[in-house]
Design a protein around this motif. Structure first.
Motif, mmCIF file in Angstrom:
data_model
loop_
_atom_site.group_PDB
_atom_site.id
_atom_site.type_symbol
_atom_site.label_atom_id
_atom_site.label_comp_id
_atom_site.label_asym_id
_atom_site.label_seq_id
_atom_site.Cartn_x
_atom_site.Cartn_y
_atom_site.Cartn_z
ATOM 1 N N TYR A 65 -14.633 34.738 -10.010
ATOM 2 C CA TYR A 65 -15.339 34.348 -8.776
ATOM 3 C C TYR A 65 -16.614 33.582 -9.120
ATOM 4 C CZ TYR A 65 -17.629 34.990 -4.201
ATOM 5 O OH TYR A 65 -18.261 34.796 -2.996
ATOM 6 N N GLU A 68 -15.806 30.147 -11.042
ATOM 7 C CA GLU A 68 -15.229 29.099 -10.199
ATOM 8 C C GLU A 68 -16.146 28.706 -9.038
ATOM 9 O OE1 GLU A 68 -12.628 27.531 -11.158
ATOM 10 O OE2 GLU A 68 -12.198 28.881 -12.816
ATOM 11 N N THR A 72 -20.535 28.894 -3.775
ATOM 12 C CA THR A 72 -21.117 27.702 -3.152
ATOM 13 C C THR A 72 -20.662 27.606 -1.697
ATOM 14 O OG1 THR A 72 -19.309 26.360 -4.020
ATOM 15 C CG2 THR A 72 -21.383 26.278 -5.237
ATOM 16 N N LEU A 98 -4.362 36.118 0.642
ATOM 17 C CA LEU A 98 -5.571 35.825 -0.132
ATOM 18 C C LEU A 98 -5.317 34.663 -1.088
ATOM 19 C CD1 LEU A 98 -7.024 39.342 -1.049
ATOM 20 C CD2 LEU A 98 -7.966 37.675 0.549
ATOM 21 N N ARG A 119 -10.477 20.785 -2.921
ATOM 22 C CA ARG A 119 -11.275 21.638 -3.821
ATOM 23 C C ARG A 119 -10.513 22.924 -4.143
ATOM 24 N NH1 ARG A 119 -17.200 22.688 -3.992
ATOM 25 N NH2 ARG A 119 -17.348 24.049 -5.812
ATOM 26 N N LEU A 134 -8.769 37.954 -8.983
ATOM 27 C CA LEU A 134 -9.591 37.499 -7.851
ATOM 28 C C LEU A 134 -9.189 38.232 -6.569
ATOM 29 C CD1 LEU A 134 -10.119 33.628 -7.549
ATOM 30 C CD2 LEU A 134 -11.826 35.439 -7.434
HETATM 31 C C1 HEC Z 1 -15.617 23.820 -0.896
HETATM 32 C C2 HEC Z 1 -15.868 25.088 -0.284
HETATM 33 C C3 HEC Z 1 -15.031 26.279 -0.737
HETATM 34 C C4 HEC Z 1 -14.886 26.776 -2.005
HETATM 35 C C5 HEC Z 1 -15.485 26.254 -3.301
HETATM 36 C C6 HEC Z 1 -14.077 27.961 -1.881
HETATM 37 N N1 HEC Z 1 -13.721 28.167 -0.581
HETATM 38 FE FE1 HEC Z 1 -12.670 29.699 0.159
HETATM 39 N N2 HEC Z 1 -12.754 28.903 2.002
HETATM 40 C C7 HEC Z 1 -13.443 27.749 2.362
HETATM 41 C C8 HEC Z 1 -13.254 27.482 3.768
HETATM 42 C C9 HEC Z 1 -13.843 26.295 4.538
HETATM 43 C C10 HEC Z 1 -12.438 28.527 4.264
HETATM 44 C C11 HEC Z 1 -11.915 28.671 5.697
HETATM 45 C C12 HEC Z 1 -12.312 29.943 6.339
HETATM 46 C C13 HEC Z 1 -13.739 30.022 6.737
HETATM 47 O O1 HEC Z 1 -14.306 29.008 7.192
HETATM 48 O O2 HEC Z 1 -14.304 31.124 6.626
HETATM 49 C C14 HEC Z 1 -12.161 29.396 3.146
HETATM 50 C C15 HEC Z 1 -11.427 30.542 3.219
HETATM 51 C C16 HEC Z 1 -11.254 31.444 2.202
HETATM 52 C C17 HEC Z 1 -10.646 32.734 2.340
HETATM 53 C C18 HEC Z 1 -10.119 33.322 3.647
HETATM 54 C C19 HEC Z 1 -11.332 33.818 4.407
HETATM 55 C C20 HEC Z 1 -11.041 34.554 5.680
HETATM 56 O O3 HEC Z 1 -12.020 34.914 6.342
HETATM 57 O O4 HEC Z 1 -9.897 34.802 5.997
HETATM 58 C C21 HEC Z 1 -10.679 33.320 1.119
HETATM 59 C C22 HEC Z 1 -10.154 34.689 0.740
HETATM 60 C C23 HEC Z 1 -11.321 32.404 0.217
HETATM 61 N N3 HEC Z 1 -11.662 31.271 0.915
HETATM 62 C C24 HEC Z 1 -11.548 32.659 -1.124
HETATM 63 C C25 HEC Z 1 -12.160 31.766 -1.984
HETATM 64 C C26 HEC Z 1 -12.341 32.025 -3.386
HETATM 65 C C27 HEC Z 1 -11.956 33.302 -4.103
HETATM 66 C C28 HEC Z 1 -12.912 30.927 -3.904
HETATM 67 C C29 HEC Z 1 -13.249 30.651 -5.346
HETATM 68 C C30 HEC Z 1 -12.127 30.733 -6.286
HETATM 69 C C31 HEC Z 1 -13.123 29.992 -2.822
HETATM 70 N N4 HEC Z 1 -12.626 30.542 -1.669
HETATM 71 C C32 HEC Z 1 -13.727 28.771 -2.951
HETATM 72 C C33 HEC Z 1 -14.169 26.966 1.499
HETATM 73 C C34 HEC Z 1 -14.285 27.139 0.150
#
Ligand code: HEC
Length: 145
Positions: A65, A68, A72, A98, A119, A134
């Motif tokens: 976590y 990666e 951010t 997930l 990304r 993770l």
């Molecule tokens: C560039 C931005 C960005 C990065 C970097 C990113 N995410 Fe996300 N992620 C998002 C967005 C946008 C959503 C859509 C849901 C939200 O807006 O809460 C999301 C959703 C998720 C969700 C579902 C959330 C929910 O409330 O159901 C998970 C789990 C998640 N990300 C895990 C990760 C993990 C673990 C990493 C690192 C390996 C990661 N994300 C990296 C932008 C990002």
């Protein structure tokens, strides 16, 4: 004579109580032979008795976590980007979900913007073990990070 009989009855009932208690204790504390109990019930009992252990994968998941840079865009326990907290996400979502959300695939893909999807698709490069760790990390019950 009556007194003697009364004493005898008294001692005999005392002896009977002690004997029954001993028998009871013996029967209930006997080690159960593995073959008779079957292999499955013993670990099940042990699992129920032990406090819920944190997933062994948790530390590795946390390392992934952080490496990666999930923080951010996300926060856990108030640390990271507060716009998209991940607290409790492991309770709301299954392990498969997930993974889709982490990697921007499946059902998650349609809800994410193109740039976020790009990304997140990079996380498809993560090893199976890292992705599993993770998911475990996100699914672990926590109050803080
Ligand atoms: C560039 C931005 C960005 C990065 C970097 C990113 N995410 Fe996300 N992620 C998002 C967005 C946008 C959503 C859509 C849901 C939200 O807006 O809460 C999301 C959703 C998720 C969700 C579902 C959330 C929910 O409330 O159901 C998970 C789990 C998640 N990300 C895990 C990760 C993990 C673990 C990493 C690192 C390996 C990661 N994300 C990296 C932008 C990002």
């Amino acid at each position: 004579m009556r007194e003697l009989i009364a004493r005898l009855v008294c001692w005999m009932s005392l002896a009977a109580v002690v004997a029954f208690a001993g028998l009871f204790a013996f029967l209930h504390n006997r080690p159960v032979p593995a073959a008779a109990s079957g292999a499955a019930p013993l670990p099940a009992v042990a699992a129920r008795a032990a406090p819920v252990p944190p997933p062994a994968n948790g530390d590795r998941g946390r390392a992934v976590y952080e490496r990666e840079n999930c923080a951010t865009c996300h926060s856990l326990g108030g640390e990271g980007n507060p716009r998209r907290p991940l607290d409790g996400v492991g309770v709301r979502r299954s392990g498969a979900e997930l993974r889709e959300w982490i990697t921007g695939t499946g059902a998650a893909a349609s809800s994410l913007s193109a740039s976020v999807t790009r990304r997140k698709r990079a996380y498809l490069e993560l090893s199976e073990a890292d992705l599993g760790a993770l998911s475990d990390y996100l699914a672990a019950p926590r109050t803080g990070k």
